[in-house]
Structure formats: C-alpha cells, structure tokens
Design a protein around this motif. Structure first.
Motif, PDB file in Angstrom:
ATOM      1  N   ARG A 173      -3.876  -4.064 -89.591  1.00 40.44           N
ATOM      2  CA  ARG A 173      -2.415  -4.082 -89.791  1.00 40.44           C
ATOM      3  C   ARG A 173      -1.990  -3.302 -91.033  1.00 40.44           C
ATOM      4  NH1 ARG A 173       1.935  -3.212 -90.831  1.00 40.44           N
ATOM      5  NH2 ARG A 173       3.845  -4.440 -90.561  1.00 40.44           N
ATOM      6  N   PHE A 174      -2.748  -3.457 -92.145  1.00 42.85           N
ATOM      7  CA  PHE A 174      -2.291  -2.894 -93.418  1.00 42.85           C
ATOM      8  C   PHE A 174      -3.218  -1.841 -94.022  1.00 42.85           C
ATOM      9  CE2 PHE A 174      -0.238  -7.156 -93.453  1.00 42.85           C
ATOM     10  CZ  PHE A 174       1.081  -6.720 -93.514  1.00 42.85           C
ATOM     11  N   GLY A 175      -4.439  -1.706 -93.505  1.00 40.61           N
ATOM     12  CA  GLY A 175      -5.322  -0.691 -94.054  1.00 40.61           C
ATOM     13  C   GLY A 175      -6.360  -1.248 -95.017  1.00 40.61           C
ATOM     14  N   PRO A 176      -7.228  -0.373 -95.550  1.00 45.40           N
ATOM     15  CA  PRO A 176      -8.413  -0.819 -96.300  1.00 45.40           C
ATOM     16  C   PRO A 176      -8.144  -1.527 -97.625  1.00 45.40           C
ATOM     17  CG  PRO A 176      -8.214   1.582 -96.321  1.00 45.40           C
ATOM     18  CD  PRO A 176      -7.225   1.079 -95.332  1.00 45.40           C
ATOM     19  N   THR A 177      -7.101  -1.138 -98.353  1.00 45.25           N
ATOM     20  CA  THR A 177      -6.883  -1.767 -99.670  1.00 45.25           C
ATOM     21  C   THR A 177      -6.500  -3.238 -99.520  1.00 45.25           C
ATOM     22  OG1 THR A 177      -6.116   0.370-100.529  1.00 45.25           O
ATOM     23  CG2 THR A 177      -5.699  -1.580-101.872  1.00 45.25           C
ATOM     24  N   ALA A 178      -5.522  -3.518 -98.648  1.00 48.72           N
ATOM     25  CA  ALA A 178      -5.131  -4.914 -98.402  1.00 48.72           C
ATOM     26  C   ALA A 178      -6.303  -5.703 -97.830  1.00 48.72           C
ATOM     27  CB  ALA A 178      -3.941  -4.972 -97.446  1.00 48.72           C
ATOM     28  N   HIS A 179      -7.064  -5.045 -96.969  1.00 48.48           N
ATOM     29  CA  HIS A 179      -8.237  -5.696 -96.363  1.00 48.48           C
ATOM     30  C   HIS A 179      -9.250  -6.091 -97.417  1.00 48.48           C
ATOM     31  CE1 HIS A 179     -12.377  -5.134 -94.586  1.00 48.48           C
ATOM     32  NE2 HIS A 179     -11.900  -6.119 -93.851  1.00 48.48           N
ATOM     33  N   MET A 215       3.662  -9.543 -89.466  1.00 53.90           N
ATOM     34  CA  MET A 215       3.569  -9.841 -88.047  1.00 53.90           C
ATOM     35  C   MET A 215       4.924  -9.714 -87.349  1.00 53.90           C
ATOM     36  SD  MET A 215       1.540 -13.125 -86.486  1.00 53.90           S
ATOM     37  CE  MET A 215      -0.034 -12.714 -87.215  1.00 53.90           C
ATOM     38  N   PHE A 216       6.008  -9.880 -88.099  1.00 54.59           N
ATOM     39  CA  PHE A 216       7.336  -9.872 -87.486  1.00 54.59           C
ATOM     40  C   PHE A 216       8.233  -8.724 -87.977  1.00 54.59           C
ATOM     41  CE2 PHE A 216       5.846 -14.199 -86.941  1.00 54.59           C
ATOM     42  CZ  PHE A 216       6.167 -14.439 -85.612  1.00 54.59           C
ATOM     43  N   TRP A 217       7.767  -7.930 -88.928  1.00 55.90           N
ATOM     44  CA  TRP A 217       8.567  -6.816 -89.449  1.00 55.90           C
ATOM     45  C   TRP A 217       7.711  -5.555 -89.419  1.00 55.90           C
ATOM     46  CZ3 TRP A 217       9.797  -5.634 -95.215  1.00 55.90           C
ATOM     47  CH2 TRP A 217      10.835  -4.688 -95.295  1.00 55.90           C
ATOM     48  N   LYS A 218       7.940  -4.721 -88.419  1.00 55.71           N
ATOM     49  CA  LYS A 218       7.087  -3.541 -88.236  1.00 55.71           C
ATOM     50  C   LYS A 218       7.261  -2.526 -89.370  1.00 55.71           C
ATOM     51  CE  LYS A 218      10.192  -0.734 -85.324  1.00 55.71           C
ATOM     52  NZ  LYS A 218      10.289  -0.013 -84.035  1.00 55.71           N
ATOM     53  N   ARG A 219       8.378  -2.574 -90.075  1.00 54.59           N
ATOM     54  CA  ARG A 219       8.627  -1.623 -91.169  1.00 54.59           C
ATOM     55  C   ARG A 219       7.723  -1.864 -92.369  1.00 54.59           C
ATOM     56  NH1 ARG A 219       9.023   1.453 -94.626  1.00 54.59           N
ATOM     57  NH2 ARG A 219      10.798   2.596 -95.501  1.00 54.59           N
ATOM     58  N   MET A 220       7.173  -3.074 -92.522  1.00 55.64           N
ATOM     59  CA  MET A 220       6.343  -3.375 -93.694  1.00 55.64           C
ATOM     60  C   MET A 220       5.157  -2.421 -93.769  1.00 55.64           C
ATOM     61  SD  MET A 220       4.650  -6.979 -94.867  1.00 55.64           S
ATOM     62  CE  MET A 220       3.785  -7.137 -96.416  1.00 55.64           C
ATOM     63  N   THR A 221       4.920  -1.882 -94.954  1.00 55.34           N
ATOM     64  CA  THR A 221       3.955  -0.805 -95.118  1.00 55.34           C
ATOM     65  C   THR A 221       2.592  -1.310 -95.608  1.00 55.34           C
ATOM     66  OG1 THR A 221       4.566  -0.404 -97.434  1.00 55.34           O
ATOM     67  CG2 THR A 221       5.851   0.731 -95.725  1.00 55.34           C
ATOM     68  N   ASP A 244       4.448   3.090 -84.717  1.00 54.34           N
ATOM     69  CA  ASP A 244       4.472   1.940 -83.812  1.00 54.34           C
ATOM     70  C   ASP A 244       3.198   1.803 -83.000  1.00 54.34           C
ATOM     71  OD1 ASP A 244       6.952   1.490 -84.786  1.00 54.34           O
ATOM     72  OD2 ASP A 244       8.031   1.694 -82.883  1.00 54.34           O
ATOM     73  N   GLU A 245       2.642   2.933 -82.534  1.00 56.74           N
ATOM     74  CA  GLU A 245       1.469   2.841 -81.658  1.00 56.74           C
ATOM     75  C   GLU A 245       0.250   2.232 -82.351  1.00 56.74           C
ATOM     76  OE1 GLU A 245       1.925   7.220 -83.018  1.00 56.74           O
ATOM     77  OE2 GLU A 245       3.203   5.577 -82.296  1.00 56.74           O
ATOM     78  N   GLY A 287      -0.372  -5.123 -80.816  1.00 59.02           N
ATOM     79  CA  GLY A 287      -1.343  -6.207 -80.951  1.00 59.02           C
ATOM     80  C   GLY A 287      -1.311  -6.877 -82.312  1.00 59.02           C
ATOM     81  N   PHE A 288      -0.533  -6.294 -83.244  1.00 56.20           N
ATOM     82  CA  PHE A 288      -0.477  -6.822 -84.607  1.00 56.20           C
ATOM     83  C   PHE A 288       0.938  -7.165 -85.061  1.00 56.20           C
ATOM     84  CE2 PHE A 288      -4.123  -4.046 -84.168  1.00 56.20           C
ATOM     85  CZ  PHE A 288      -5.156  -4.889 -84.549  1.00 56.20           C
ATOM     86  N   VAL A 289       1.941  -6.573 -84.410  1.00 55.74           N
ATOM     87  CA  VAL A 289       3.339  -6.850 -84.728  1.00 55.74           C
ATOM     88  C   VAL A 289       4.040  -7.261 -83.434  1.00 55.74           C
ATOM     89  CG1 VAL A 289       5.502  -5.925 -85.630  1.00 55.74           C
ATOM     90  CG2 VAL A 289       3.324  -5.195 -86.621  1.00 55.74           C
ATOM     91  N   ARG A 290       4.791  -8.338 -83.497  1.00 56.36           N
ATOM     92  CA  ARG A 290       5.350  -8.921 -82.277  1.00 56.36           C
ATOM     93  C   ARG A 290       6.299  -7.975 -81.537  1.00 56.36           C
ATOM     94  NH1 ARG A 290       4.985 -14.047 -80.623  1.00 56.36           N
ATOM     95  NH2 ARG A 290       6.392 -14.734 -78.991  1.00 56.36           N
ATOM     96  N   SER A 291       7.148  -7.273 -82.249  1.00 59.06           N
ATOM     97  CA  SER A 291       8.187  -6.473 -81.593  1.00 59.06           C
ATOM     98  C   SER A 291       7.643  -5.280 -80.817  1.00 59.06           C
ATOM     99  CB  SER A 291       9.210  -5.994 -82.628  1.00 59.06           C
ATOM    100  OG  SER A 291       8.584  -5.161 -83.595  1.00 59.06           O
TER     101      SER A 291
END
Length: 553
Positions: free
Chosen positions: A125-131, A434-440, A504-505, A509-513
């Motif tokens: 969902r967020f990439g390697p740093t957050a992971h 999970m609910f806001w696709k804009r979150m980076t 978006d693509e 599977g990670f963001v509801r919208s």
C-alpha cells in the motif's frame, strides 16, 4: 464470610503429586501437538501461515486464545483488584466492537490481497519505507510483550517449584521454543485451541469457589467498600478523570476506539490466525467467533481479582502486588487436583501469549525484514530454516525483555503503554490508507514515525518524581494513544497534500474505493444459513455486548 487467610513471607503453591502429574500430562500434549504438526511443514507458507487451510472454529478459538496471556489473566485480575468491574471495559468496549469491525471490514483486504503479514500489506500500500518502519516496530513490540508472558510464566513455575527466576525463565522459554520450532504456526494454533479449554477449566472453578467463600455476589458487594467497583461506567478510577462525562468520553475514544481498533485490527499476532483460514469467509468469521467467548472471559478473570482483594490478606493489605492476586487465590482456595488444573491453565495462558508473539515475530522477521532487505531471492527452504533460527533468537531475547517487564507493578500499565506507542499510530495509517486513495507512500511512514514519537514524548512527560503530566489509573496510556492517533492523522493529511500518490491500478485490493466489490466478499456465504454468515454474526455480537454494558452500567 470465612476468616481471611494469613499471609506467608514467600508465595508457594502447596502442590501434590496429583498436581504435578496433571501439569506433566499437559506438557506431554503440548509437545505432542508440536511433533504431530511437524509433519505438515514442508514449505515456509506451512510454517508461517499453516498453509492457509484451517477451519474458522479452529482459527476463531486460536484468535482469542492468542490474547489469553499476561494481559487477560494476570493484568486484568490485577485490574480487578484495583478497579473492579470497570475492568470489563477492556473486553466489552476495548475489544468486541473492534473484532467485529476487523471481520466485516478489514479481513477482506488482508486475506484477499494474499499478503503474508500486516507489514507486507504496508509494503504494497505505502512502499518500502513505511513497510520497514512498521516491520521493525512490530518486531520490537513482540519481543517486549513476549517478555511479559515469559516473566509471568516463570513466576508460576517459581511459586510451584521454588526455582530461581533466571532458571524458570530459561525453562519456560525452551518449552515454548520447542513446539513452535517443530510445527510452526500450526503447532501454535492447535496448542492455542487446547490452551483455551484448559484455561477455562482452570479459572471457572477458581471463580465459583471464590464467590462461594465470600457469600456470593451479594457477599462480595458487602465486603468491598468501593461502590465504583461494581459499575462499568463512567469508569473514573480506570480512566484517571474525575469528571464522569470526560471519563466516559476518554474510555470510549482512547480505549474503545484508538487502543482497541489499533490493537485488534492491525496487530499481526491476531490477524495471523485469521490469515491461516481456509477461505475468505472463514477468515472474516474468525475474529467474530472469537468475540463471543471474549465477552464472557472477564467474568472468570476480573471477578477472581475482586475476590482476592477480600479473601487474601497480602492483597487486601497491599503488601503484595496485584499481579500476584491469582496465585494467592489459587494457593488459598483450591484443593489438590483442581490446583494442578489451575497451574496448567496459567501455564497454558502464558505459553499461548508468548507463542503468539514469537510466531508473529518469526514471520515478520523472515518475510518482511530478512527476505525483503537482507538476503533476497533464495529458495523457500532457506527462509524456512531462517524462520526456525528467528524463533530461537526471539526466545533468547524474550528472556532479557522479561527482566524489563519486572519494573512494572501492574503489567497492564506496561502493555497499554506499548500498545499506545505502536498500535495507535499504525491504526491511523491503516484506516486512512484503506479508505482514502489519495494518501501517499511518504505520508504512510512520516505519519507512523511522528505518531509514535508523540506518544513517547507524552509518556516521558508523565515520568519522574515531578511529572509534567499526572493521571491516575491507566489514563496516561489512553491519552498517549489518542495523541499518537491524532498526530498520525494530521501529519498524514498534511504530508499527502504536498506529495505524490500511487496510481489507482496499484491500489486495487488495498483501498476500498478502487477494489471491486466481488473481491471483498465470499459469494458462497449467501447460500449458507444466517448463523454461518459474517455480517449477521457480527450484529448478534454487537447486540449482546450492548446488553452487557447496560446490565452492568
């Protein structure tokens, strides 16, 4: 009411050969399950996630048993001594709603995305740093919490045999290490199912005998002068706020939302059990099946603590720590035979908790840290072997973290502090992401780090002889968690405004919208009776927990 039992200078359980035999028999079953599960381990997915092939009733009981460790048995019986029925908040407000939310809303993302861990979800969902931030913080938290379970397991053995604490720490660690190393998550889960029934068989007689000794519920109310001990709301003792309205809000938000949802929906120790299920439907029902016994467990955990504050002189006179309430009560009330069952039950509880921490740690350490950042692209056998090495490493480190936990008189203070540091900001990141696709991706890791730091700083201000912040009860943990959550949300939104989101693509599977509805629902559920479907079971669960809150308010 009978005369209070006199205190002894050393807590020892007067066990007979019958009690020792029952405990030995229990350990034979534990190690036997580990050996039997060994035959099922042929790949890393078998070792870490039981091959995703377990039915929901097994994973549901394991889900709740994994949490039946130090927090439930020792921590909440200690809270029963100090706060009475207010402790029910940790179960009815602080667990069940979040468990239902996990099953209905979040498990489709975890299970449907086919990730192997919660940190791996963060990676995609967020990439390697957050992971990496999440993986390291989670691994550290599991080692600290495993130390709590190991410490309390060692105290039971010490009270039983009189061995030095360091010896009992090592023996307890070796036993848990043996069956997880042999059978991986399957051994842990099947042992957790066994441990659930052993724990209930241990605590139920202790509760009934204790209530009988004090003259029933009426006798207990007559013996305890604190009227607040018999009401769950507004919970001023446990929240630390004098104003009843502020107390109720603090419990509902700090415990019922931030700490509760943060723990149950993002803690891989629990989620791992559901991810081992045989289908999406089973995975969704796992936490909800666990929620039904979760509602009843406080009656056999909290009430013994209340009884101990009446019957056991060292607890009543505050010459013994509340953490020892269960052990004193076992010593003073249980005849031989039942004492053996109770000892086995406590050992089961602490091993279930420690095993859950270690099995989650070895998965995250192997998949999310070692395979992703240290040694990549090796064959599956290599990571299976490393997982077993990580298990051994975790058990060794847990012996050291057990000594850290010794500095806290009530382990719930220690554990709630850890949950505020690690789980509260993680939940904020998850719920936004999970609910806001804009979150980076940048917002994902910056929010986590700043949320955790905010909680640590607030906690630091509560320390010392002249603290800047002073709250009685466990109010500091509630407020620290709330600050961590709010800081994470605000910082994540601000950072998102100035950084680039994923397309978006990459979020399907990670963001509801952006995820097709068919991917989030098991269509086979529609053909099943209502009591086999996730949403109706969740509604029944919530109705029951509301009824309990009203009955004991």
């Amino acid at each position: 009411m009978e005369t209070m039992v006199a205190a002894e200078s050393v807590l020892r359980l007067d066990a007979s050969w019958v009690d020792y035999s029952l405990v030995a028999l229990y350990f034979v079953f534990v190690l036997g399950i580990g050996w039997a599960a060994r035959a099922r381990v042929s790949s890393s997915i078998d070792f870490f996630l039981s091959g995703r092939g377990l039915p929901s009733w097994v994973t549901g009981l394991a889900f709740i048993s994994a949490n039946l460790g130090a927090v439930e048995i020792i921590g909440h019986s200690a809270n029963g001594v100090q706060y009475g029925m207010q402790t029910m908040q940790y179960f009815w407000i602080g667990a069940v709603p979040a468990m239902v939310f996990l099953g209905i809303v979040m498990m489709p993302f975890y299970y449907g995305s086919k990730v192997r861990s919660v940190p791996e979800f963060m990676l995609k969902r967020f990439g390697p740093t957050a992971h990496l931030v999440n993986a390291i913080s989670f691994a550290l938290a599991q080692l600290l919490i495993a130390g709590v379970n190991l410490l309390l397991l060692a105290k039971v053995v010490n009270s039983l045999l009189g061995w030095p604490l360091w010896v009992t720490l090592l023996v307890a660690a070796v036993i848990v290490l043996s069956y997880i190393t042999l059978g991986g998550l399957s051994a842990a889960i099947y042992n957790e199912v066994l441990q659930f029934f052993v724990i209930v068989a241990a605590l139920l007689p202790l509760t009934l005998i204790g209530l009988h000794r004090v003259g029933g519920w009426g006798g207990l109310k007559g013996s305890l002068n604190a009227e607040s001990h018999f009401h769950t709301w507004p919970g001023q003792d446990i929240s630390g706020f004098d104003n009843p309205i502020i107390s109720a809000i603090g419990i509902a938000f700090g415990l019922g939302f931030v700490l509760s949802f943060g723990y149950w929906t993002t803690n891989f120790v629990e989620v791992q059990r559901a991810m081992a299920s045989e289908s999406l439907s089973s995975a969704r029902k796992t936490p909800i099946i666990g929620a039904f016994p979760k509602m009843l467990i406080p009656f056999v955990v909290v009430i013994p603590g209340m009884v101990a504050s009446v019957l056991v002189t060292p607890i009543k006179d505050e010459t013994a720590e509340p953490n020892d309430a269960i052990l004193y009560l076992m010593r003073d009330l249980l005849p031989n035979g039942l004492l053996g069952v109770a000892i086995a039950g406590l050992l089961a509880a602490f091993m279930a908790g420690m095993a859950a921490n270690i099995s989650a740690f070895n998965t995250v350490m192997s998949y999310d840290i070692w395979q992703t950042y240290v040694v990549k692209d090796r064959d599956d056998e290599y990571y299976l072997k490393f997982g077993r090495i990580a298990t051994i490493l975790a058990a060794v480190i847990a012996v050291g973290t057990a000594l850290v936990a010794m500095n806290f008189g009530n382990v719930m203070d220690y554990l709630q502090t850890l949950f505020g540091f690690f789980n509260a900001p993680l939940f904020a990141t998850f719920i936004l992401g999970m609910f806001w696709k804009r979150m980076t991706p940048t917002a994902g890791w910056v929010g986590l780090v700043t949320g955790t730091l905010a909680a640590v700083i607030f906690w630091g201000l509560s320390l010392g002889s002249a603290p800047v912040v002073s709250l009685p009860g466990q109010g500091v943990a509630f407020v620290a968690a709330s600050i961590a959550f709010a800081t994470d949300i605000v910082v994540s939104i601000l950072v998102t405004m100035v950084t680039k989101p994923k397309p978006d693509e990459e979020l399907v599977g990670f963001v509801r919208s952006v995820t097709p509805k068919a991917q989030l629902v098991d269509t086979t559920e529609a053909e099943q009776p209502w009591y086999h479907r996730t949403v109706p079971l969740g509604i029944v669960c919530l109705v029951l927990v509301i009824a309990l809150n009203i009955a004991f308010a």
